[in-house]
Motif scaffolding. Sequence first.
Motif, mmCIF file in Angstrom:
data_model
loop_
_atom_site.group_PDB
_atom_site.id
_atom_site.type_symbol
_atom_site.label_atom_id
_atom_site.label_comp_id
_atom_site.label_asym_id
_atom_site.label_seq_id
_atom_site.Cartn_x
_atom_site.Cartn_y
_atom_site.Cartn_z
ATOM 1 N N TYR A 146 -16.365 -46.362 46.418
ATOM 2 C CA TYR A 146 -16.412 -47.765 45.992
ATOM 3 C C TYR A 146 -16.544 -47.874 44.472
ATOM 4 C CZ TYR A 146 -16.421 -50.130 50.480
ATOM 5 O OH TYR A 146 -16.047 -50.636 51.688
ATOM 6 N N HIS B 95 -9.040 -58.993 51.019
ATOM 7 C CA HIS B 95 -8.434 -57.977 51.900
ATOM 8 C C HIS B 95 -7.312 -58.577 52.758
ATOM 9 C CE1 HIS B 95 -11.059 -54.899 50.668
ATOM 10 N NE2 HIS B 95 -12.091 -55.144 51.437
ATOM 11 N N HIS C 201 -14.520 -61.462 48.946
ATOM 12 C CA HIS C 201 -14.152 -60.052 49.117
ATOM 13 C C HIS C 201 -13.255 -59.865 50.348
ATOM 14 C CE1 HIS C 201 -15.182 -55.623 48.876
ATOM 15 N NE2 HIS C 201 -14.741 -55.707 50.129
ATOM 16 N N GLU D 62 -9.718 -51.874 47.900
ATOM 17 C CA GLU D 62 -11.168 -52.062 47.826
ATOM 18 C C GLU D 62 -11.585 -52.422 46.401
ATOM 19 O OE1 GLU D 62 -13.582 -53.043 49.894
ATOM 20 O OE2 GLU D 62 -12.512 -51.834 51.333
#
Length: 163
Positions: A114, A60, A56, A77
Amino acid sequence: MILFYTRKDFSDRRGWKTRRWEHAFAEKDMIGIFAPSVYERLTSYKFVRYESTIVHETCHVYYMNIVHNFTPKWLAEGLATNLEQYDYGWRGKPRVDHLYFMKIPFGEDELEFYRSGYLITHMLIRKLGMKRLMSLIREYARKPVKTNYERLFDKFVYAKNTD
Ligand SMILES: [Zn+2]
């Protein structure tokens, strides 16, 4: 990658008093995370989440390197939450995404952010495929922020796939 062994060191690096759910972060060229040996004790997560968290946060870094900022935030995201799921599943258990989100100890607004970012990005990946979504992101990166990305998304979503 920087490994943290104390909550204080982690908070000092972030610049605020972090809470237990804050367990990792991405910066321009690297990620930070609690060390495996202290991860479960110092965060609110189980260790099964560790590798997917690295995926994750690395996503980014990758996104920042392509787009040079973190916009659109829902896509940055959403891409990270989708990619962490691909290889590892939510918390090591694939296909329980809604349960995963329900357990995120955020406020309602963050949770909704999210979830919607995940879902719309998930649909884009299904519709375009990852390769064309990355083309879209690279095109967006030429004029980030100022781009009318709704139009750009339309162009990709309604275009004939010629790949
Ligand atoms: Zn993230």
